[in-house]
Design a protein around this motif. Structure first.
Motif, PDB file in Angstrom:
ATOM      1  N   PRO A  92       0.814  -1.221   0.000  1.00 34.63           N
ATOM      2  CA  PRO A  92       0.000   0.000   0.000  1.00 34.63           C
ATOM      3  C   PRO A  92       0.848   1.272   0.000  1.00 34.63           C
ATOM      4  O   PRO A  92       0.519   2.231  -0.701  1.00 34.63           O
ATOM      5  N   ASN A  93       1.936   1.281   0.769  1.00 34.08           N
ATOM      6  CA  ASN A  93       2.812   2.459   0.774  1.00 34.08           C
ATOM      7  C   ASN A  93       3.381   2.716  -0.613  1.00 34.08           C
ATOM      8  O   ASN A  93       3.427   3.865  -1.076  1.00 34.08           O
ATOM      9  N   HIS A  94       3.808   1.663  -1.283  1.00 35.74           N
ATOM     10  CA  HIS A  94       4.391   1.802  -2.618  1.00 35.74           C
ATOM     11  C   HIS A  94       3.354   2.333  -3.609  1.00 35.74           C
ATOM     12  O   HIS A  94       3.652   3.205  -4.426  1.00 35.74           O
ATOM     13  N   ILE A  95       2.141   1.821  -3.519  1.00 32.79           N
ATOM     14  CA  ILE A  95       1.071   2.300  -4.392  1.00 32.79           C
ATOM     15  C   ILE A  95       0.823   3.789  -4.164  1.00 32.79           C
ATOM     16  O   ILE A  95       0.716   4.566  -5.114  1.00 32.79           O
ATOM     17  N   ALA A  96       0.741   4.199  -2.904  1.00 34.76           N
ATOM     18  CA  ALA A  96       0.508   5.612  -2.571  1.00 34.76           C
ATOM     19  C   ALA A  96       1.646   6.490  -3.078  1.00 34.76           C
ATOM     20  O   ALA A  96       1.419   7.552  -3.668  1.00 34.76           O
ATOM     21  N   GLU A  97       2.885   6.040  -2.873  1.00 38.59           N
ATOM     22  CA  GLU A  97       4.044   6.819  -3.320  1.00 38.59           C
ATOM     23  C   GLU A  97       4.074   6.945  -4.842  1.00 38.59           C
ATOM     24  O   GLU A  97       4.323   8.031  -5.375  1.00 38.59           O
ATOM     25  N   GLU A  98       3.833   5.828  -5.546  1.00 34.03           N
ATOM     26  CA  GLU A  98       3.831   5.866  -7.010  1.00 34.03           C
ATOM     27  C   GLU A  98       2.720   6.757  -7.543  1.00 34.03           C
ATOM     28  O   GLU A  98       2.902   7.457  -8.534  1.00 34.03           O
ATOM     29  N   ASN A  99       1.569   6.729  -6.882  1.00 32.11           N
ATOM     30  CA  ASN A  99       0.459   7.554  -7.324  1.00 32.11           C
ATOM     31  C   ASN A  99       0.795   9.038  -7.181  1.00 32.11           C
ATOM     32  O   ASN A  99       0.547   9.831  -8.103  1.00 32.11           O
ATOM     33  N   LEU A 100       1.371   9.428  -6.051  1.00 32.66           N
ATOM     34  CA  LEU A 100       1.758  10.837  -5.873  1.00 32.66           C
ATOM     35  C   LEU A 100       2.829  11.250  -6.870  1.00 32.66           C
ATOM     36  O   LEU A 100       2.779  12.355  -7.425  1.00 32.66           O
ATOM     37  N   PHE A 101       3.791  10.378  -7.121  1.00 35.20           N
ATOM     38  CA  PHE A 101       4.826  10.673  -8.114  1.00 35.20           C
ATOM     39  C   PHE A 101       4.194  10.920  -9.476  1.00 35.20           C
ATOM     40  O   PHE A 101       4.521  11.881 -10.172  1.00 35.20           O
ATOM     41  N   LYS A 102       3.271  10.043  -9.872  1.00 30.45           N
ATOM     42  CA  LYS A 102       2.590  10.172 -11.167  1.00 30.45           C
ATOM     43  C   LYS A 102       1.849  11.512 -11.250  1.00 30.45           C
ATOM     44  O   LYS A 102       1.947  12.232 -12.249  1.00 30.45           O
ATOM     45  N   LEU A 103       1.112  11.848 -10.182  1.00 30.60           N
ATOM     46  CA  LEU A 103       0.323  13.084 -10.204  1.00 30.60           C
ATOM     47  C   LEU A 103       1.208  14.325 -10.194  1.00 30.60           C
ATOM     48  O   LEU A 103       0.922  15.317 -10.881  1.00 30.60           O
ATOM     49  N   GLN A 104       2.298  14.292  -9.431  1.00 34.62           N
ATOM     50  CA  GLN A 104       3.221  15.430  -9.415  1.00 34.62           C
ATOM     51  C   GLN A 104       3.887  15.614 -10.774  1.00 34.62           C
ATOM     52  O   GLN A 104       4.070  16.736 -11.240  1.00 34.62           O
ATOM     53  N   ASP A 105       4.218  14.496 -11.425  1.00 33.07           N
ATOM     54  CA  ASP A 105       4.794  14.559 -12.764  1.00 33.07           C
ATOM     55  C   ASP A 105       3.803  15.171 -13.750  1.00 33.07           C
ATOM     56  O   ASP A 105       4.153  16.034 -14.558  1.00 33.07           O
ATOM     57  N   ARG A 106       2.541  14.737 -13.672  1.00 37.93           N
ATOM     58  CA  ARG A 106       1.512  15.308 -14.554  1.00 37.93           C
ATOM     59  C   ARG A 106       1.322  16.794 -14.279  1.00 37.93           C
ATOM     60  O   ARG A 106       1.119  17.577 -15.198  1.00 37.93           O
ATOM     61  N   GLN A 107       1.375  17.163 -13.010  1.00 41.21           N
ATOM     62  CA  GLN A 107       1.223  18.576 -12.652  1.00 41.21           C
ATOM     63  C   GLN A 107       2.358  19.398 -13.255  1.00 41.21           C
ATOM     64  O   GLN A 107       2.126  20.464 -13.828  1.00 41.21           O
ATOM     65  N   GLN A 108       3.591  18.907 -13.142  1.00 43.35           N
ATOM     66  CA  GLN A 108       4.746  19.622 -13.703  1.00 43.35           C
ATOM     67  C   GLN A 108       4.644  19.746 -15.219  1.00 43.35           C
ATOM     68  O   GLN A 108       5.087  20.737 -15.790  1.00 43.35           O
ATOM     69  N   ARG A 109       4.056  18.750 -15.863  1.00 41.37           N
ATOM     70  CA  ARG A 109       3.904  18.770 -17.322  1.00 41.37           C
ATOM     71  C   ARG A 109       2.580  19.390 -17.754  1.00 41.37           C
ATOM     72  O   ARG A 109       2.262  19.440 -18.934  1.00 41.37           O
ATOM     73  N   ASP A 110       1.808  19.883 -16.787  1.00 40.72           N
ATOM     74  CA  ASP A 110       0.530  20.550 -17.032  1.00 40.72           C
ATOM     75  C   ASP A 110      -0.452  19.659 -17.790  1.00 40.72           C
ATOM     76  O   ASP A 110      -1.127  20.110 -18.726  1.00 40.72           O
ATOM     77  N   VAL A 111      -0.544  18.382 -17.376  1.00 42.82           N
ATOM     78  CA  VAL A 111      -1.499  17.469 -18.005  1.00 42.82           C
ATOM     79  C   VAL A 111      -2.410  16.803 -16.965  1.00 42.82           C
ATOM     80  O   VAL A 111      -2.972  15.739 -17.225  1.00 42.82           O
ATOM     81  N   LEU A 112      -2.573  17.432 -15.807  1.00 50.27           N
ATOM     82  CA  LEU A 112      -3.475  16.879 -14.795  1.00 50.27           C
ATOM     83  C   LEU A 112      -4.902  16.763 -15.320  1.00 50.27           C
ATOM     84  O   LEU A 112      -5.605  15.812 -15.004  1.00 50.27           O
ATOM     85  N   ASN A 113      -5.325  17.721 -16.106  1.00 51.38           N
ATOM     86  CA  ASN A 113      -6.699  17.721 -16.620  1.00 51.38           C
ATOM     87  C   ASN A 113      -6.863  16.960 -17.922  1.00 51.38           C
ATOM     88  O   ASN A 113      -7.919  16.967 -18.506  1.00 51.38           O
ATOM     89  N   GLY A 114      -5.819  16.296 -18.349  1.00 51.55           N
ATOM     90  CA  GLY A 114      -5.910  15.538 -19.600  1.00 51.55           C
ATOM     91  C   GLY A 114      -6.664  14.239 -19.407  1.00 51.55           C
ATOM     92  O   GLY A 114      -7.267  13.975 -18.364  1.00 51.55           O
ATOM     93  N   GLU A 115      -6.642  13.400 -20.429  1.00 54.28           N
ATOM     94  CA  GLU A 115      -7.303  12.097 -20.373  1.00 54.28           C
ATOM     95  C   GLU A 115      -6.319  11.006 -20.714  1.00 54.28           C
ATOM     96  O   GLU A 115      -5.345  11.226 -21.420  1.00 54.28           O
ATOM     97  N   GLY A 116      -6.603   9.818 -20.220  1.00 58.16           N
ATOM     98  CA  GLY A 116      -5.775   8.654 -20.508  1.00 58.16           C
ATOM     99  C   GLY A 116      -4.831   8.338 -19.372  1.00 58.16           C
ATOM    100  O   GLY A 116      -4.404   9.212 -18.618  1.00 58.16           O
ATOM    101  N   ASP A 117      -4.518   7.055 -19.256  1.00 57.24           N
ATOM    102  CA  ASP A 117      -3.650   6.598 -18.184  1.00 57.24           C
ATOM    103  C   ASP A 117      -2.201   7.021 -18.382  1.00 57.24           C
ATOM    104  O   ASP A 117      -1.489   7.291 -17.417  1.00 57.24           O
ATOM    105  N   ASN A 118      -1.749   7.065 -19.621  1.00 52.76           N
ATOM    106  CA  ASN A 118      -0.338   7.309 -19.899  1.00 52.76           C
ATOM    107  C   ASN A 118      -0.106   8.669 -20.534  1.00 52.76           C
ATOM    108  O   ASN A 118       0.357   8.784 -21.658  1.00 52.76           O
ATOM    109  N   ARG A 119      -0.440   9.693 -19.801  1.00 45.33           N
ATOM    110  CA  ARG A 119      -0.228  11.040 -20.340  1.00 45.33           C
ATOM    111  C   ARG A 119       0.911  11.731 -19.628  1.00 45.33           C
ATOM    112  O   ARG A 119       1.364  11.383 -18.619  1.00 45.33           O
TER     113      ARG A 119
END
Length: 119
Positions: A92-119
C-alpha cells in the motif's frame, strides 16, 4: 501509522475465504459512501457538491451525523483497499508513493486535466 502497517492490522481482522471478496466489497463500500451523500442531497434538495461542502464544514446536527457516517464508510473503503493490496501482494505504501509521483509529474507537465492513463 502508515498504509503498510494498517494493511497488516486490517488483514488480521479479515474473515473471508475467497480472494475476490475484497475487490467486490471495495466497490460496495464506495457505493455506500456515494449513496449516503446522494440520499442526503435528495432528502434536503441539495446537489452532491452542496452536500460535500456541508460535510466539510458541518453546521447542523444532521450534517454532523452524516459526516460521522461517511467517516465510518470511508474507513470501510480503506479496509477493503488495504486487504485487496494484501491479496494482490502489493505494498500500500508503494502504491501511494507511485500515485503521488505520477500526479506530481503530470502537474509539472501541465497534463493533470488531460485524459488517458499514460499522459
Amino acid at each position: 501509522m502508515d498504509f503498510n502497517e494498517y494493511a497488516v492490522k486490517a488483514q488480521q481482522t479479515a474473515v473471508f475465504t475467497r480472494n475476490d471478496y475484497p475487490l467486490v466489497a471495495l466497490g460496495e463500500e464506495v457505493g455506500e459512501v456515494m449513496g449516503k451523500i446522494a440520499k442526503f442531497g435528495r432528502k434536503n434538495d441539495m446537489s452532491v457538491e452542496e452536500v460535500i461542502n456541508a460535510i466539510a464544514n458541518p453546521e447542523t446536527q444532521a450534517v454532523a451525523e452524516l459526516r460521522a457516517a461517511i467517516k465510518k464508510e470511508m474507513g470501510d473503503v480503506l479496509w477493503q483497499w488495504s486487504v485487496l493490496c494484501n491479496v494482490l501482494c502489493m505494498s500500500p505504501n508503494h502504491i501511494a508513493e507511485e500515485n503521488l509521483f505520477k500526479l506530481q509529474d503530470r502537474q509539472q507537465r501541465d497534463v493533470l486535466n488531460g485524459e488517458g492513463d499514460n499522459r
